[in-house]
Motif scaffolding. Structure first.
Motif, PDB file in Angstrom:
ATOM      1  N   LEU A   1       9.130 -18.351  34.707  1.00 22.81           N
ATOM      2  CA  LEU A   1       9.630 -18.712  33.729  1.00 22.81           C
ATOM      3  C   LEU A   1      11.151 -18.639  33.736  1.00 22.81           C
ATOM      4  CD1 LEU A   1       8.766 -15.843  31.244  1.00 22.81           C
ATOM      5  CD2 LEU A   1       8.226 -15.677  33.914  1.00 22.81           C
ATOM      6  N   GLY A   2      11.846 -19.158  32.918  1.00 23.05           N
ATOM      7  CA  GLY A   2      13.347 -19.180  32.961  1.00 23.05           C
ATOM      8  C   GLY A   2      14.029 -19.759  31.838  1.00 23.05           C
ATOM      9  N   THR A   3      15.275 -19.774  31.725  1.00 23.29           N
ATOM     10  CA  THR A   3      16.113 -20.016  30.735  1.00 23.29           C
ATOM     11  C   THR A   3      17.793 -20.122  31.016  1.00 23.29           C
ATOM     12  OG1 THR A   3      16.914 -19.871  28.406  1.00 23.29           O
ATOM     13  CG2 THR A   3      16.610 -17.741  29.644  1.00 23.29           C
ATOM     14  N   THR A   4      18.441 -20.926  30.779  1.00 23.61           N
ATOM     15  CA  THR A   4      19.868 -21.208  30.949  1.00 23.61           C
ATOM     16  C   THR A   4      20.469 -20.875  29.778  1.00 23.61           C
ATOM     17  OG1 THR A   4      19.828 -23.567  29.947  1.00 23.61           O
ATOM     18  CG2 THR A   4      19.470 -23.360  32.178  1.00 23.61           C
ATOM     19  N   GLY A   5      19.945 -20.028  28.626  1.00 21.18           N
ATOM     20  CA  GLY A   5      20.567 -19.527  27.475  1.00 21.18           C
ATOM     21  C   GLY A   5      19.666 -18.508  27.238  1.00 21.18           C
ATOM     22  N   THR A   6      19.028 -18.413  25.683  1.00 20.72           N
ATOM     23  CA  THR A   6      18.205 -17.564  25.181  1.00 20.72           C
ATOM     24  C   THR A   6      16.748 -18.179  25.117  1.00 20.72           C
ATOM     25  OG1 THR A   6      18.869 -18.127  23.078  1.00 20.72           O
ATOM     26  CG2 THR A   6      20.361 -16.472  24.092  1.00 20.72           C
ATOM     27  N   SER A   7      15.810 -17.148  24.956  1.00 20.02           N
ATOM     28  CA  SER A   7      14.504 -17.548  25.123  1.00 20.02           C
ATOM     29  C   SER A   7      13.965 -16.506  24.000  1.00 20.02           C
ATOM     30  CB  SER A   7      13.857 -17.623  26.257  1.00 20.02           C
ATOM     31  OG  SER A   7      12.501 -17.682  26.148  1.00 20.02           O
TER      32      SER A   7
ATOM     33  N   ALA B   1      20.915 -14.863  29.653  1.00 21.26           N
ATOM     34  CA  ALA B   1      21.926 -15.339  30.543  1.00 21.26           C
ATOM     35  C   ALA B   1      23.334 -14.545  30.585  1.00 21.26           C
ATOM     36  CB  ALA B   1      22.041 -16.918  30.151  1.00 21.26           C
ATOM     37  N   THR B   2      23.875 -14.472  31.679  1.00 21.50           N
ATOM     38  CA  THR B   2      25.212 -13.948  32.032  1.00 21.50           C
ATOM     39  C   THR B   2      25.647 -15.056  32.743  1.00 21.50           C
ATOM     40  OG1 THR B   2      24.427 -12.790  33.917  1.00 21.50           O
ATOM     41  CG2 THR B   2      24.164 -11.500  31.905  1.00 21.50           C
ATOM     42  N   ASP B   3      27.064 -14.724  33.188  1.00 21.49           N
ATOM     43  CA  ASP B   3      27.535 -15.544  33.969  1.00 21.49           C
ATOM     44  C   ASP B   3      27.155 -15.911  35.375  1.00 21.49           C
ATOM     45  OD1 ASP B   3      29.577 -15.593  32.168  1.00 21.49           O
ATOM     46  OD2 ASP B   3      30.953 -14.165  33.070  1.00 21.49           O
ATOM     47  N   ARG B   4      26.291 -14.951  35.878  1.00 20.63           N
ATOM     48  CA  ARG B   4      25.766 -15.303  37.072  1.00 20.63           C
ATOM     49  C   ARG B   4      24.285 -15.300  37.059  1.00 20.63           C
ATOM     50  NH1 ARG B   4      25.830 -11.274  42.357  1.00 20.63           N
ATOM     51  NH2 ARG B   4      25.430 -12.757  44.021  1.00 20.63           N
ATOM     52  N   THR B   5      23.667 -16.358  37.507  1.00 17.61           N
ATOM     53  CA  THR B   5      22.189 -16.405  37.400  1.00 17.61           C
ATOM     54  C   THR B   5      21.374 -15.531  38.164  1.00 17.61           C
ATOM     55  OG1 THR B   5      22.429 -19.046  36.988  1.00 17.61           O
ATOM     56  CG2 THR B   5      20.095 -18.221  37.808  1.00 17.61           C
TER      57      THR B   5
END
Length: 671
Positions: free
Chosen positions: A626-632, A642-646
């Motif tokens: 599971l994952g997100t590039t922002g919020t979920s 999410a922060t500056d670093r994945t």
């Protein structure tokens, strides 16, 4: 001059339309036929098949196109034709009945019933003289002693109903690794250790069996079983079962060596084999498996993709009335087409005693891997494959001018869902974005064309027209596909679609007594028995598929009731799983997720999708992505914005280790 037609001319099923010009007065499945039988006090013939079935075509030519036999059928019976792919519920009931009567089954399936649909006699293929005798004798018995026939029907009906009953164990059962080992050891007893697969003929690919064995072998580091899976993958890929020219696999092999296929090509087989070979590529890093995946997907897109974006069902075994004619070659044809390359092609594809079939025609196959062949030629494997690709391109181009096998152009919801799942696994293992894009497009088309107004699914879509209320298998495989697609692209809409479909499925299919699910919706007209599918076959059982999907859904959204439903299903069938492991390997895959670590791998940050693709190089037998590039809103992700670093979070039992930044570090934590 147009030929006379019967009622099937109004149907959309390609199989039913094949019979629309028979002199038999066929009815489609429905109340009209049974009302006619009751009115005329006639027995009913229910004849079931599918469009790519070779022996269905033979019986049609010999019996159903025979004017004299058709007159016998019309005078004595009300005759119903059923496409088993459209109506798996009807097929399930009458197949059970015929198996109870004869201890064997298959297609064509011909079952005679009372006017109310209760079976009294049946079988599979009948030659003309035997068919005439059956028609006359059964009718005479019905007219001479209807009470005797009705009494037999009552007893057989009880048997049909009992065959679908599931009796959950009285005492709670604990899941443990010994149960998983028992399944694997039972399967080992049947290994063909020379040609792979099971030690019997005919030989079916049974991808789900080898998926279970692969998962269990990786979990337990069982090198012996791993090597058997690899042997099976090698021998199937090298044999005539695999279309060496155009890609894709036939339905089964009639011999132990995978040489002579039963030439029809089904979407469901090829979808499952794409998934199996993709996982095989992850485990063994064998370039041959990558090529199988790519060429099979290429075949499916080229020959089964419809204009509506859905995959069509099947290609016939026959063309020009001859089984396999489209796929086999004479030496003269190959010599003429390939000229200087012909000698290489004949040697590579075993155009000698090994590949000889019938009428001086050859089934193209291979007797070993490319490495050994290239070594004998004194060239590299890459050079060999380049030469062979050029040869197969020429053969494929020439084959395109032949009379093609019939295409069953109906799209089935469950089979398309299986294909979406397979494409996700192919995208994962091969790191090919096109495969994921194709999965996304196909899911979009499926939801567009096959969703009912009430939120459920239709079974079929033909020429843009959807119909037949979806069965459990349609809902189960679609939920599984949605959740697999989410784990590939992290688009949360797929989870929401899966959750909605799961709610619908519980409402309309759930059996509270057993904890399992009926094959038919409570919205469907009642049949003589309500089927419940728990045994895995060439297609995994709808109940086992749904159980796996609900288990995944429950962990993704952290909702325990879905997990409880899944575990309840497995508990209900566990005695059967242990008694007949070979018929329950999809249940076994769920068992593995319950008794071995089942980590959730959460990827959060701008590069979440990039890191997810990198994981595809490694086979992880039990896992949840599971994952997100922002919020979920997913609980596991909501706490980790999410922060500056994945970052990658490896979690188990809702407890996560310290996040890491690379896939290599995450894999180290997993190991």
């Amino acid at each position: 001059m147009s030929r006379p037609t019967n009622r099937l001319a109004q149907e959309s099923s390609p199989y039913l339309l094949q019979h629309a010009h028979n002199p038999v007065d066929w009815y489609p499945w429905g109340e009209e036929a049974f009302a006619k039988a009751r009115s005329d006090n006639k027995l009913v013939l229910i004849s079931i098949g599918y469009s790519s079935c070779h022996w269905c075509h033979v019986m049609e030519r010999e019996c159903f196109e025979n004017e004299a036999l058709a007159q016998e059928m019309n005078a004595r019976y009300v005759c119903i034709k059923v496409d088993r792919e459209e109506r798996p519920d009807v097929d399930h009931i009458y197949m059970n009945a015929v198996q109870l009567m004869t201890r064997r089954g298959g297609w064509p399936l011909n079952c005679f019933t009372l006017p109310d649909g209760r079976p009294i006699y049946g079988g599979t293929y009948f030659p003309p003289d035997q068919w005439r005798q059956v028609l006359q004798d059964l009718d005479a018995t019905w007219k001479g002693d209807p009470g005797k026939v009705a009494g037999y029907a009552a007893r057989l009906h009880e048997g049909v109903q009992a065959s679908d009953l599931v009796h959950p164990p009285d005492e709670p059962v604990d899941f443990d690794r010994n149960l998983a080992r028992h399944i694997s050891e039972a399967l080992e007893h049947d290994f063909d250790r020379v040609f792979g697969g099971a030690d019997r003929t005919p030989k079916f690919p049974l991808p789900n069996t080898y998926e279970y064995l692969l998962h269990h072998a990786v979990h337990t580091k069982d090198a012996t079983v791993e090597q058997h899976v690899r042997l099976t993958l090698d021998k199937m890929e090298q044999g005539g079962l695999h279309d060496q020219v155009g890609g894709g696999f036939a339905r089964y092999s009639v011999d132990a060596r995978w040489k002579v296929p039963h030439f029809e090509k089904m979407l469901y087989d090829n979808a499952q084999l794409v998934q199996l070979y993709a996982k095989g590529y992850q485990v063994f890093s064998d370039e041959a498996y990558r090529r199988v995946v790519e060429r099979t997907i290429g075949f499916l897109q080229r020959e089964l993709m419809g204009s509506d974006g859905l995959f069509q069902s099947a290609l016939d075994a026959d063309s020009e009335g001859v089984e396999g004619l489209f796929y086999v070659w004479t030496r003269a044809e190959v010599d003429h087409l390939l000229d200087e390359e012909a000698a290489l092609a004949r040697s590579y594809f075993c155009m000698d005693d090994r590949g000889l079939w019938e009428h001086d025609r050859y089934i193209l196959l291979r007797d070993g891997g490319d490495g050994a062949f290239a070594s004998r030629m004194g060239i590299s494997v890459e050079e060999l494959r380049q030469l062979i690709d050029g040869i197969t391109d020429k053969l494929l181009h020439a084959r395109a001018d032949r009379v093609r096998p019939g295409l069953d152009h109906k799209a089935l919801t469950s089979w398309n869902a299986m294909m979406i799942t397979a494409l996700c696994h192919a995208a994962d293992a091969l790191e090919v974005p096109h495969h994921l894009q194709l999965a996304q497009r196909t899911m979009g088309a499926l939801l567009q064309h096959c969703r009912r107004p009430d939120g459920g699914l239709w079974r079929t879509c033909v020429n843009g027209r959807a119909g037949i209320n979806g069965f459990l298998e349609d809902h189960a495989f679609t939920i599984e596909a949605l959740l697999t697609l989410y784990q590939a692209d992290f688009d949360p809409r797929w989870i929401e679609e899966a959750r909605i479909l799961a709610e619908y499925t519980v409402t309309h299919f759930h059996d509270e007594r057993t904890g399992l699910f009926w094959s038919t919706s409570d919205l469907d007209p009642a049949l003589i028995s309500r089927p419940m599918e728990v045994h895995d076959n060439v297609i995994p059982a709808s109940n086992s598929t749904l159980a796996k999907a609900l288990h995944t859904l429950g962990h993704l959204i952290e909702e325990q009731r879905w997990i409880d439903l899944a575990e309840g299903q497995l508990r209900a069938v566990l005695p059967q799983v242990m008694e007949h492991p070979a018929s329950h390997t999809n249940w076994g895959l769920l068992l593995l997720d319950l008794v071995f670590p089942y980590p959730a791998i959460a990827i959060v940050g701008a590069e979440a999708n990039t890191l997810r693709r990198t994981f595809g190089r490694t086979f992880i037998p039990s896992r949840l992505f599971l994952g997100t590039t922002g919020t979920s809103t997913l609980p596991l992700l909501a706490e980790r914005p999410a922060t500056d670093r994945t970052m990658i979070h490896v979690c188990e039992h809702r407890s996560c280790r310290m996040p890491v930044a690379t896939v290599e570090e995450a894999l180290q934590e997993l190991s």
